[in-house]
Write a protein that holds these residues in place. Structure first.
Motif, PDB file in Angstrom:
ATOM      1  N   LYS A  27     -22.876  24.915 -27.126  1.00  0.00           N
ATOM      2  CA  LYS A  27     -21.721  24.824 -28.008  1.00  0.00           C
ATOM      3  C   LYS A  27     -22.177  25.196 -29.423  1.00  0.00           C
ATOM      4  O   LYS A  27     -23.344  25.019 -29.771  1.00  0.00           O
ATOM      5  CB  LYS A  27     -21.082  23.441 -27.947  1.00  0.00           C
ATOM      6  N   PRO A  28     -21.288  25.708 -30.245  1.00  0.00           N
ATOM      7  CA  PRO A  28     -21.685  26.106 -31.598  1.00  0.00           C
ATOM      8  C   PRO A  28     -22.128  24.898 -32.416  1.00  0.00           C
ATOM      9  O   PRO A  28     -21.623  23.791 -32.226  1.00  0.00           O
ATOM     10  CB  PRO A  28     -20.415  26.731 -32.177  1.00  0.00           C
ATOM     11  N   ASP A  29     -23.072  25.141 -33.312  1.00  0.00           N
ATOM     12  CA  ASP A  29     -23.588  24.053 -34.137  1.00  0.00           C
ATOM     13  C   ASP A  29     -22.504  23.497 -35.059  1.00  0.00           C
ATOM     14  O   ASP A  29     -21.746  24.251 -35.669  1.00  0.00           O
ATOM     15  CB  ASP A  29     -24.760  24.536 -34.986  1.00  0.00           C
ATOM     16  N   LYS A  30     -22.449  22.189 -35.116  1.00  0.00           N
ATOM     17  CA  LYS A  30     -21.536  21.483 -36.010  1.00  0.00           C
ATOM     18  C   LYS A  30     -22.319  20.293 -36.539  1.00  0.00           C
ATOM     19  O   LYS A  30     -22.702  19.408 -35.774  1.00  0.00           O
ATOM     20  CB  LYS A  30     -20.277  21.032 -35.248  1.00  0.00           C
ATOM     21  N   LYS A  31     -22.573  20.287 -37.847  1.00  0.00           N
ATOM     22  CA  LYS A  31     -23.415  19.257 -38.454  1.00  0.00           C
ATOM     23  C   LYS A  31     -22.592  18.173 -39.134  1.00  0.00           C
ATOM     24  O   LYS A  31     -21.534  18.445 -39.691  1.00  0.00           O
ATOM     25  CB  LYS A  31     -24.356  19.886 -39.479  1.00  0.00           C
ATOM     26  N   GLY A  32     -23.134  16.958 -39.080  1.00  0.00           N
ATOM     27  CA  GLY A  32     -22.490  15.839 -39.737  1.00  0.00           C
ATOM     28  C   GLY A  32     -23.501  14.834 -40.228  1.00  0.00           C
ATOM     29  O   GLY A  32     -24.616  14.748 -39.710  1.00  0.00           O
ATOM     30  N   ILE A  33     -23.120  14.098 -41.240  1.00  0.00           N
ATOM     31  CA  ILE A  33     -23.928  12.999 -41.767  1.00  0.00           C
ATOM     32  C   ILE A  33     -23.087  11.745 -41.654  1.00  0.00           C
ATOM     33  O   ILE A  33     -21.921  11.716 -42.074  1.00  0.00           O
ATOM     34  CB  ILE A  33     -24.323  13.238 -43.238  1.00  0.00           C
ATOM     35  N   LEU A  93     -20.313   7.428 -34.078  1.00  0.00           N
ATOM     36  CA  LEU A  93     -21.147   8.393 -33.350  1.00  0.00           C
ATOM     37  C   LEU A  93     -20.425   8.901 -32.101  1.00  0.00           C
ATOM     38  O   LEU A  93     -20.483  10.094 -31.791  1.00  0.00           O
ATOM     39  CB  LEU A  93     -22.490   7.776 -32.973  1.00  0.00           C
ATOM     40  N   ALA A  94     -19.742   8.019 -31.398  1.00  0.00           N
ATOM     41  CA  ALA A  94     -18.997   8.442 -30.210  1.00  0.00           C
ATOM     42  C   ALA A  94     -17.897   9.428 -30.595  1.00  0.00           C
ATOM     43  O   ALA A  94     -17.697  10.440 -29.925  1.00  0.00           O
ATOM     44  CB  ALA A  94     -18.415   7.234 -29.489  1.00  0.00           C
ATOM     45  N   GLN A  95     -17.201   9.162 -31.700  1.00  0.00           N
ATOM     46  CA  GLN A  95     -16.142  10.055 -32.167  1.00  0.00           C
ATOM     47  C   GLN A  95     -16.716  11.408 -32.563  1.00  0.00           C
ATOM     48  O   GLN A  95     -16.155  12.456 -32.224  1.00  0.00           O
ATOM     49  CB  GLN A  95     -15.396   9.425 -33.353  1.00  0.00           C
ATOM     50  N   MET A  96     -17.842  11.396 -33.248  1.00  0.00           N
ATOM     51  CA  MET A  96     -18.476  12.649 -33.660  1.00  0.00           C
ATOM     52  C   MET A  96     -18.907  13.449 -32.426  1.00  0.00           C
ATOM     53  O   MET A  96     -18.766  14.666 -32.376  1.00  0.00           O
ATOM     54  CB  MET A  96     -19.645  12.384 -34.598  1.00  0.00           C
ATOM     55  N   ASN A  97     -19.385  12.747 -31.417  1.00  0.00           N
ATOM     56  CA  ASN A  97     -19.764  13.415 -30.178  1.00  0.00           C
ATOM     57  C   ASN A  97     -18.523  14.029 -29.528  1.00  0.00           C
ATOM     58  O   ASN A  97     -18.539  15.184 -29.118  1.00  0.00           O
ATOM     59  CB  ASN A  97     -20.451  12.422 -29.240  1.00  0.00           C
ATOM     60  N   ASP A  98     -17.450  13.266 -29.455  1.00  0.00           N
ATOM     61  CA  ASP A  98     -16.201  13.763 -28.874  1.00  0.00           C
ATOM     62  C   ASP A  98     -15.664  14.976 -29.617  1.00  0.00           C
ATOM     63  O   ASP A  98     -15.042  15.852 -29.014  1.00  0.00           O
ATOM     64  CB  ASP A  98     -15.124  12.674 -28.872  1.00  0.00           C
ATOM     65  N   GLU A  99     -15.898  15.029 -30.916  1.00  0.00           N
ATOM     66  CA  GLU A  99     -15.394  16.124 -31.741  1.00  0.00           C
ATOM     67  C   GLU A  99     -16.340  17.327 -31.766  1.00  0.00           C
ATOM     68  O   GLU A  99     -16.095  18.283 -32.499  1.00  0.00           O
ATOM     69  CB  GLU A  99     -15.120  15.630 -33.160  1.00  0.00           C
ATOM     70  N   GLY A 100     -17.422  17.259 -30.989  1.00  0.00           N
ATOM     71  CA  GLY A 100     -18.290  18.421 -30.846  1.00  0.00           C
ATOM     72  C   GLY A 100     -19.399  18.556 -31.864  1.00  0.00           C
ATOM     73  O   GLY A 100     -19.998  19.626 -31.991  1.00  0.00           O
ATOM     74  N   PHE A 101     -19.707  17.488 -32.583  1.00  0.00           N
ATOM     75  CA  PHE A 101     -20.839  17.559 -33.503  1.00  0.00           C
ATOM     76  C   PHE A 101     -22.116  17.725 -32.684  1.00  0.00           C
ATOM     77  O   PHE A 101     -22.300  17.057 -31.665  1.00  0.00           O
ATOM     78  CB  PHE A 101     -20.938  16.298 -34.370  1.00  0.00           C
TER      79      PHE A 101
END
Length: 165
Positions: A27-33, A93-101
């Motif tokens: 999947k394309p990279d998607k970064k988050g902090i 973290l679960a939400q970020m995972n679900d959103e493709g981070f």
């Protein structure tokens, strides 16, 4: 009946194989902090947390920055009094995972490593252990501000210069 069961099993395997083959491998990279704080319901103290989040956003303009609180008591109080829902580190973290981070950096606001930090480290290690479809490509946890003797020496120097008089 036996041939029907065999046909059903074969169909299931074929369909499973198709689903696995159709799943994107990269999947394309998607970064988050994810900034993680104990939390506060005091407006003046909240400004300090907001300033850190805003500074992080300015320092990393191409990276989404989110906030989570570890204190359930504070989260519930804010939800009740201000009608604002701040997630736990787990749900964030679960939400970020679900959103493709794909790359998430967890930045704790803790001063020293203690129980709260250990809990976050355990959580991050748990998410990092997930492999396959739901794994993060990279999941890192920052250190507390004063997590080593060198950090304490540096802080002492800063304070001595700041309050030399």
């Amino acid at each position: 009946m036996k041939s029907f069961v065999i046909a059903l099993v074969m169909l299931t395997l074929v369909m499973s194989g198709t689903a696995f083959a159709a799943a994107p491998k990269d999947k394309p990279d998607k970064k988050g902090i994810l900034v993680v704080a104990f939390g506060t319901s005091m407006p003046d103290a909240k400004k300090a947390i907001d300033n850190l989040v805003d500074s992080t956003k300015k320092a990393f303009p191409d990276t989404e920055v989110r906030l989570a609180y570890t204190s359930n008591i504070i989260r519930r109080k804010i939800a009740k009094e201000q009608n604002v829902n701040i997630p736990t580190p787990t749900s964030a973290l679960a939400q970020m995972n679900d959103e493709g981070f794909t790359h998430v950096y967890v930045m704790p606001m803790h001063i020293i490593p203690g129980e709260e930090y250990d809990d976050i480290a355990g959580l991050v290690n748990g998410f990092a252990a997930v492999k396959g479809k739901y794994e993060f490509k990279e999941l890192k946890l920052g250190r507390p501000y004063l997590s080593s003797a060198a950090d304490c020496d540096l802080m002492a120097d800063i304070l001595m210069k700041r309050f030399a008089k």
